[in-house]
Design an enzyme around this catalytic site. Sequence first.
Site, PDB file in Angstrom:
ATOM      1  N   LYS A 174     -11.406 -53.242 -25.080  1.00  0.00           N
ATOM      2  CA  LYS A 174     -10.220 -52.735 -25.795  1.00  0.00           C
ATOM      3  C   LYS A 174      -8.881 -53.207 -25.214  1.00  0.00           C
ATOM      4  O   LYS A 174      -7.999 -53.615 -25.968  1.00  0.00           O
ATOM      5  CB  LYS A 174     -10.297 -51.203 -25.916  1.00  0.00           C
ATOM      6  CG  LYS A 174     -11.391 -50.797 -26.909  1.00  0.00           C
ATOM      7  CD  LYS A 174     -11.589 -49.302 -27.039  1.00  0.00           C
ATOM      8  CE  LYS A 174     -12.510 -49.027 -28.223  1.00  0.00           C
ATOM      9  NZ  LYS A 174     -13.563 -48.137 -28.073  1.00  0.00           N
ATOM     10  N   SER A 180     -16.279 -50.581 -24.787  1.00  0.00           N
ATOM     11  CA  SER A 180     -14.832 -50.351 -24.841  1.00  0.00           C
ATOM     12  C   SER A 180     -14.046 -51.054 -23.760  1.00  0.00           C
ATOM     13  O   SER A 180     -12.808 -51.014 -23.787  1.00  0.00           O
ATOM     14  CB  SER A 180     -14.553 -48.857 -24.763  1.00  0.00           C
ATOM     15  OG  SER A 180     -15.036 -48.257 -25.923  1.00  0.00           O
ATOM     16  N   TYR A 184     -14.877 -55.190 -34.924  1.00  0.00           N
ATOM     17  CA  TYR A 184     -14.861 -54.173 -33.872  1.00  0.00           C
ATOM     18  C   TYR A 184     -16.264 -54.001 -33.279  1.00  0.00           C
ATOM     19  O   TYR A 184     -16.439 -53.975 -32.059  1.00  0.00           O
ATOM     20  CB  TYR A 184     -14.331 -52.847 -34.449  1.00  0.00           C
ATOM     21  CG  TYR A 184     -14.480 -51.694 -33.488  1.00  0.00           C
ATOM     22  CD1 TYR A 184     -13.611 -51.547 -32.404  1.00  0.00           C
ATOM     23  CD2 TYR A 184     -15.517 -50.767 -33.625  1.00  0.00           C
ATOM     24  CE1 TYR A 184     -13.779 -50.506 -31.498  1.00  0.00           C
ATOM     25  CE2 TYR A 184     -15.676 -49.730 -32.732  1.00  0.00           C
ATOM     26  CZ  TYR A 184     -14.812 -49.603 -31.677  1.00  0.00           C
ATOM     27  OH  TYR A 184     -14.974 -48.586 -30.762  1.00  0.00           O
ATOM     28  N   TYR A 195     -10.734 -42.689 -20.894  1.00  0.00           N
ATOM     29  CA  TYR A 195     -10.967 -41.621 -21.870  1.00  0.00           C
ATOM     30  C   TYR A 195     -10.203 -40.368 -21.493  1.00  0.00           C
ATOM     31  O   TYR A 195      -9.086 -40.424 -20.990  1.00  0.00           O
ATOM     32  CB  TYR A 195     -12.468 -41.300 -21.986  1.00  0.00           C
ATOM     33  CG  TYR A 195     -13.359 -42.489 -22.239  1.00  0.00           C
ATOM     34  CD1 TYR A 195     -12.993 -43.496 -23.116  1.00  0.00           C
ATOM     35  CD2 TYR A 195     -14.587 -42.601 -21.600  1.00  0.00           C
ATOM     36  CE1 TYR A 195     -13.832 -44.569 -23.357  1.00  0.00           C
ATOM     37  CE2 TYR A 195     -15.431 -43.660 -21.841  1.00  0.00           C
ATOM     38  CZ  TYR A 195     -15.042 -44.643 -22.723  1.00  0.00           C
ATOM     39  OH  TYR A 195     -15.882 -45.689 -22.945  1.00  0.00           O
ATOM     40  N   VAL A 199     -19.117 -47.497 -22.718  1.00  0.00           N
ATOM     41  CA  VAL A 199     -20.354 -46.717 -22.717  1.00  0.00           C
ATOM     42  C   VAL A 199     -21.597 -47.558 -22.395  1.00  0.00           C
ATOM     43  O   VAL A 199     -22.692 -47.019 -22.282  1.00  0.00           O
ATOM     44  CB  VAL A 199     -20.553 -45.949 -24.044  1.00  0.00           C
ATOM     45  CG1 VAL A 199     -19.496 -44.882 -24.217  1.00  0.00           C
ATOM     46  CG2 VAL A 199     -20.575 -46.899 -25.230  1.00  0.00           C
TER      47      VAL A 199
HETATM   48  O1  DON Z   1     -17.194 -47.227 -31.059  1.00  0.00           O
HETATM   49  C1  DON Z   1     -18.205 -47.021 -30.417  1.00  0.00           C
HETATM   50  O2  DON Z   1     -18.915 -46.074 -30.606  1.00  0.00           O
HETATM   51  C2  DON Z   1     -18.571 -47.901 -29.298  1.00  0.00           C
HETATM   52  N1  DON Z   1     -19.168 -49.082 -29.651  1.00  0.00           N
HETATM   53  C3  DON Z   1     -17.373 -48.006 -28.382  1.00  0.00           C
HETATM   54  C4  DON Z   1     -17.829 -47.755 -27.124  1.00  0.00           C
HETATM   55  C5  DON Z   1     -17.103 -47.255 -25.980  1.00  0.00           C
HETATM   56  O3  DON Z   1     -17.368 -47.763 -24.921  1.00  0.00           O
HETATM   57  C6  DON Z   1     -16.276 -46.026 -26.158  1.00  0.00           C
HETATM   58  N2  DON Z   1     -14.932 -46.148 -26.071  1.00  0.00           N
HETATM   59  N3  DON Z   1     -13.837 -45.910 -26.137  1.00  0.00           N
END
Ligand code: DON
Length: 331
Positions: free
Chosen positions: A73, A70, A195, A247, A265
Site C-alpha cells: 500500500k 498490504s 488491487y 492498522y 496479512v
Molecule cells: O484486502 C484484503 O483483504 C487483503 N488482500 C489486504 C490485506 C492486508 O494485508 C490488510 N491490509 N490493510
Amino acid sequence: MSKMKSAAAPFRATLQELHRKYATVADGRVATYIPELATADPAGFGISVVTADGLRFDVGDAERLFSIQSVSKPFVFGLALEDHGRERVLAKVGVEPTGEAFNAIVLDEATNRPFNPMVNAGAIATTDLIRGEDHADRFKRLLAMLGRYVGREVFVDSATFLSERATGHRNRAIAHLMLNFGMIEDRVDETLELYFQQCSALVDCRDLAVMGATLANGGVNPLTGERAIEARYVKDVLSIMLSCGIYDFAGEWAFRIGIPAKSGVGGGIVAVIPGVAGIGVYSPPLDERGNSVRGVLVCKELSERFGLHILEAGHAGPALLDEIRPGRRGG
Ligand code: DON
C-alpha cells in the site's frame, strides 16, 4: 571485502539471537479469511536488514516467498503521488489514522474520502489513480514500480489472486461506496482486480528489507542504484507509514517503536529507519489486528536496543551502524 564481512558479524549475531528468541513465540494465528492465506506455514520466520548503502543481513526463512498483501500500500501511494502530484491525490484520500480495522467500510463524512491510503478503502482509491492506457498497462506499471524497489522482476501468485478475487466482497462494497461518492472512476472491476493483483505479488523478507532500504535511501535502491520513487515523495510515504501503517495499532506502534512501517496479512512487515536501513520480517501468525506477532516483537526489540525511535534526540542510526561496522568512526 573480508574486512567488511568480519566487521558485520556482530550485527548478524544479533539478528540470529533475535530469531532464536522469537522463534519460540507461538502466539497469533495465520490469516484464514482468504483461503489461500490459510495455507501459510506458521513456523516460517525470516528477518532481513539492508542498510541504506546496501549491506544486507538475513536470518531464518529470508528467501521464502509470500504474498506482499498490504505492505504494497505505501508503495502504490507513492506511485499515485508520482502520477498525479500531492494535491490531486489528497483530494481522493486523506492522511488521518482511522483507529478502525483495515477493512472497515467507512469514509470521512465531511469529504467522502477514505481516511488514509494504508487501509483498504484508501488503497483501492490510490490503486484507481495508477495511470495507464488500459488494465494491462496499469498492471505493468504497478509491477514495474514494485520491481524497482525490489531490484528484480516481481510476479503475482495466481492462486492468491484468484482466492482474493473470489472472496473480496467487502472490498467490492467499499469500492462501490467510493464510486457512489465520486472518489474513484467508473471502472470498479478493473481497479479491484489491480488491487487484488498488487496484494498477491510475491516477495520474501529480503525483498521487503530492500524496499525499506530504498525509502531509507531517499528513493534509490541501494543494491541496484535505480531510483524507485521521486525523492520529494519519500517523506510523504514515510509519514503515512508512521501514522497509519500498522492498522489500528498504528498509534501504539508510533509511540513505542517509532519507525515508519507497514504490515500485511501475509505475515510481512517492512520498517524504515530513514537514512540508515530497511527491515523486513516474515512470520505468518497474526495478532487480532492483523499484524505479524513475531514481526512486531522483532521491530520492537531492534528499536529499543538501538534507539531507533525517530523522535528520540540524536536518534537512530548511530548505535546500529556502530554494531554493523565497528570502528567506522576512525578505527
Ligand atoms: O484486502 C484484503 O483483504 C487483503 N488482500 C489486504 C490485506 C492486508 O494485508 C490488510 N491490509 N490493510
